[in-house]
Design an enzyme around this catalytic site. Structure first.
Site, PDB file in Angstrom:
ATOM      1  CB  ALA A 106      -0.889  -0.029   1.232  1.00  0.00           C
ATOM      2  CD  GLU A 150      -2.375  -7.319   2.847  1.00  0.00           C
ATOM      3  OE1 GLU A 150      -1.990  -6.205   2.421  1.00  0.00           O
ATOM      4  OE2 GLU A 150      -2.950  -7.458   3.924  1.00  0.00           O
ATOM      5  CD  GLU A 209       1.697  -5.394   5.692  1.00  0.00           C
ATOM      6  OE1 GLU A 209       2.470  -6.318   6.051  1.00  0.00           O
ATOM      7  OE2 GLU A 209       0.947  -5.502   4.713  1.00  0.00           O
TER       8      GLU A 209
HETATM    9  N1  DAK Z   1       4.641   3.099  -0.797  1.00  0.00           N
HETATM   10  C1  DAK Z   1       5.046   4.252  -1.368  1.00  0.00           C
HETATM   11  N2  DAK Z   1       6.213   4.379  -1.999  1.00  0.00           N
HETATM   12  C2  DAK Z   1       7.029   3.309  -2.049  1.00  0.00           C
HETATM   13  C3  DAK Z   1       6.660   2.067  -1.472  1.00  0.00           C
HETATM   14  C4  DAK Z   1       5.399   1.995  -0.826  1.00  0.00           C
HETATM   15  N3  DAK Z   1       4.921   0.864  -0.278  1.00  0.00           N
HETATM   16  N4  DAK Z   1       7.675   1.191  -1.665  1.00  0.00           N
HETATM   17  C5  DAK Z   1       8.616   1.868  -2.354  1.00  0.00           C
HETATM   18  N5  DAK Z   1       8.241   3.136  -2.577  1.00  0.00           N
HETATM   19  C6  DAK Z   1       8.964   4.198  -3.286  1.00  0.00           C
HETATM   20  C7  DAK Z   1      10.172   4.653  -2.480  1.00  0.00           C
HETATM   21  O1  DAK Z   1       9.772   5.605  -1.505  1.00  0.00           O
HETATM   22  C8  DAK Z   1      11.029   5.259  -3.573  1.00  0.00           C
HETATM   23  O2  DAK Z   1      10.525   6.526  -3.901  1.00  0.00           O
HETATM   24  P1  DAK Z   1      11.530   7.761  -4.231  1.00  0.00           P
HETATM   25  O3  DAK Z   1      12.375   7.924  -3.024  1.00  0.00           O
HETATM   26  O4  DAK Z   1      12.304   7.304  -5.446  1.00  0.00           O
HETATM   27  O5  DAK Z   1      10.593   8.900  -4.506  1.00  0.00           O
HETATM   28  C9  DAK Z   1      10.775   4.331  -4.744  1.00  0.00           C
HETATM   29  O6  DAK Z   1       9.542   3.666  -4.471  1.00  0.00           O
HETATM   30  C10 DAK Z   1      11.846   3.282  -4.921  1.00  0.00           C
HETATM   31  O7  DAK Z   1      12.003   2.620  -3.688  1.00  0.00           O
HETATM   32  P2  DAK Z   1      13.451   2.393  -3.013  1.00  0.00           P
HETATM   33  O8  DAK Z   1      14.403   3.470  -3.398  1.00  0.00           O
HETATM   34  O9  DAK Z   1      13.242   2.133  -1.562  1.00  0.00           O
HETATM   35  O10 DAK Z   1      13.885   1.044  -3.759  1.00  0.00           O
HETATM   36  P3  DAK Z   1      14.872  -0.095  -3.202  1.00  0.00           P
HETATM   37  O11 DAK Z   1      15.094  -1.017  -4.354  1.00  0.00           O
HETATM   38  O12 DAK Z   1      16.051   0.492  -2.488  1.00  0.00           O
HETATM   39  O13 DAK Z   1      14.014  -0.865  -2.082  1.00  0.00           O
HETATM   40  C11 DAK Z   1      12.004  -1.967  -1.266  1.00  0.00           C
HETATM   41  C12 DAK Z   1      12.857  -1.591  -2.498  1.00  0.00           C
HETATM   42  C13 DAK Z   1      10.733  -2.589  -1.796  1.00  0.00           C
HETATM   43  C14 DAK Z   1      12.738  -2.987  -0.398  1.00  0.00           C
HETATM   44  C15 DAK Z   1      11.733  -0.683  -0.433  1.00  0.00           C
HETATM   45  O14 DAK Z   1      11.206   0.312  -1.315  1.00  0.00           O
HETATM   46  C16 DAK Z   1      10.720  -0.915   0.639  1.00  0.00           C
HETATM   47  O15 DAK Z   1      11.023  -1.474   1.714  1.00  0.00           O
HETATM   48  N6  DAK Z   1       9.508  -0.441   0.397  1.00  0.00           N
HETATM   49  C17 DAK Z   1       8.431  -0.510   1.372  1.00  0.00           C
HETATM   50  C18 DAK Z   1       7.879  -1.911   1.399  1.00  0.00           C
HETATM   51  C19 DAK Z   1       6.807  -2.033   2.429  1.00  0.00           C
HETATM   52  O16 DAK Z   1       7.010  -1.753   3.613  1.00  0.00           O
HETATM   53  N7  DAK Z   1       5.663  -2.447   1.947  1.00  0.00           N
HETATM   54  C20 DAK Z   1       4.497  -2.579   2.816  1.00  0.00           C
HETATM   55  C21 DAK Z   1       3.776  -1.287   2.760  1.00  0.00           C
HETATM   56  S1  DAK Z   1       2.573  -1.240   4.014  1.00  0.00           S
HETATM   57  C22 DAK Z   1      -4.212  -0.998   6.249  1.00  0.00           C
HETATM   58  C23 DAK Z   1      -4.311  -1.089   4.892  1.00  0.00           C
HETATM   59  C24 DAK Z   1      -3.305  -1.585   4.183  1.00  0.00           C
HETATM   60  C25 DAK Z   1      -2.143  -1.960   4.778  1.00  0.00           C
HETATM   61  C26 DAK Z   1      -2.020  -1.826   6.138  1.00  0.00           C
HETATM   62  C27 DAK Z   1      -3.040  -1.375   6.873  1.00  0.00           C
HETATM   63  N8  DAK Z   1      -5.259  -0.451   6.982  1.00  0.00           N
HETATM   64  C28 DAK Z   1      -5.913   0.691   6.434  1.00  0.00           C
HETATM   65  C29 DAK Z   1      -5.589  -0.932   8.264  1.00  0.00           C
HETATM   66  C30 DAK Z   1      -1.057  -2.372   3.992  1.00  0.00           C
HETATM   67  C31 DAK Z   1       0.126  -1.896   4.301  1.00  0.00           C
HETATM   68  C32 DAK Z   1       1.250  -2.009   3.414  1.00  0.00           C
HETATM   69  O17 DAK Z   1       1.230  -2.574   2.351  1.00  0.00           O
END
Ligand code: DAK
Length: 257
Positions: free
Chosen positions: A64, A112, A132
């Site tokens: 997300a 998901e 998350e």
């Molecule tokens: N959201 C927004 N931007 C993201 C992103 C994300 N999930 N993942 C990556 N990006 C963006 C980065 O900020 C970066 O943007 P700029 O800095 O270039 O502007 C760009 O994509 C490239 O990312 P990286 O530079 O970090 O790329 P790397 O290859 O170094 O790393 C990575 C890739 C996938 C390991 C890293 O980007 C990362 O850890 N990303 C976050 C992954 C993550 O934590 N995903 C889970 C997100 S939380 C809920 C509803 C839904 C959810 C929860 C609760 N409720 C309403 C109750 C769901 C939650 C999630 O999915």
């Protein structure tokens, strides 16, 4: 035409590509809306037989959109989760199968989303995870529920509590992905889609339905549902054509009727 979702048609198959590569295809409201609209259109398309879902660039979907979620109030977070969960349920209820071609990161909401698809194919660079907890939240688009149902509580707890990523091989061994491919993951998914497209469409949709609708049912309830859907197959001309073609030693020509 959406700027976050590209839809291409190959005969009876659609390829849906999420096109936010700069944000690793993170799911914001626009992406969720585009996927939902595409699913509504797909449901009304009598000629469609299968969908391949993938992401542009190095990610399937990296979750997300964290920037969009950062300042949500609890009420807004609930609404966002409801939107994402409704999209997942819509995918499961679609009459045609959805094949996730996981080309790269499938994290959080991306994992998901893949689990809402019927068949998950993991490319060599696929990375799955529910990270998350790194952000101080839990999965909100069904991750705690679908992951535990797919891989069991033991492995779901491992992934959801540690936030660790797993590659294609481990994803297959734990039952999160159906197959791992070395080559082009979209081509492999398309090959699977073509295989499915050649089958009886009603039978394919009933098989999907029997599995999804009874995933939580006890065995006798599930068997009763299977029995009913099996019987309904005999109201189709595809059943007659499929069995006649077998006996006549020729390929069946299914119409979906
Ligand atoms: N959201 C927004 N931007 C993201 C992103 C994300 N999930 N993942 C990556 N990006 C963006 C980065 O900020 C970066 O943007 P700029 O800095 O270039 O502007 C760009 O994509 C490239 O990312 P990286 O530079 O970090 O790329 P790397 O290859 O170094 O790393 C990575 C890739 C996938 C390991 C890293 O980007 C990362 O850890 N990303 C976050 C992954 C993550 O934590 N995903 C889970 C997100 S939380 C809920 C509803 C839904 C959810 C929860 C609760 N409720 C309403 C109750 C769901 C939650 C999630 O999915």
């Amino acid at each position: 035409m959406s700027d976050v979702l590209r839809i291409e048609r190959q005969g009876p198959i659609e390829i849906w590509t999420i096109t936010r590569p700069k944000a690793l295809n993170a799911l914001n409201a626009a992406v969720i809306d585009a996927l939902t609209e595409a699913a509504i259109a797909a449901d009304a398309d009598a000629d469609l037989r299968a969908i391949v879902l993938t992401g542009e660039g190095k990610a399937f979907v990296a979750g997300a959109d964290i920037a969009a979620m950062q300042s949500l109030t609890p009420a807004e977070a609930g609404a966002f989760a409801a939107k994402g969960q409704a999209m997942g349920e819509r995918f499961e209820r679609l009459g045609v199968p959805v094949i996730a071609a996981v080309n790269g990161f499938a994290l959080g909401g991306g994992c998901e989303l893949a689990m809402s698809c019927d068949i998950v194919i993991a490319g060599a660079r696929a990375k799955f995870g529910q990270p998350e907890v790194n952000l101080g939240v839990i999965p909100g688009f069904g991750g705690t529920q679908r992951l535990a149902r797919r891989v069991g509580a033991t492995k779901a707890l491992d992934l959801c509590l540690t936030g660790r990523f797993v590659g294609a091989e481990e994803a297959v061994s734990m039952g999160l992905a159906a197959r791992r491919v070395e080559g082009d993951v979209v081509e492999e998914a398309l090959a699977i889609a073509r295989t499915i497209a050649a089958k009886g469409p009603v039978a394919v949709s009933y098989a999907k339905r029997a599995i999804h609708e009874n995933a939580d049912a006890d065995l006798s309830t599930g068997l009763a549902a299977e029995r009913n859907l099996f019987a309904l197959c005999f109201a189709t001309s595809d059943q007659s054509e499929g069995m006649t073609a077998f006996l006549e030693k020729r390929a069946a020509e299914f119409t979906g009727a």
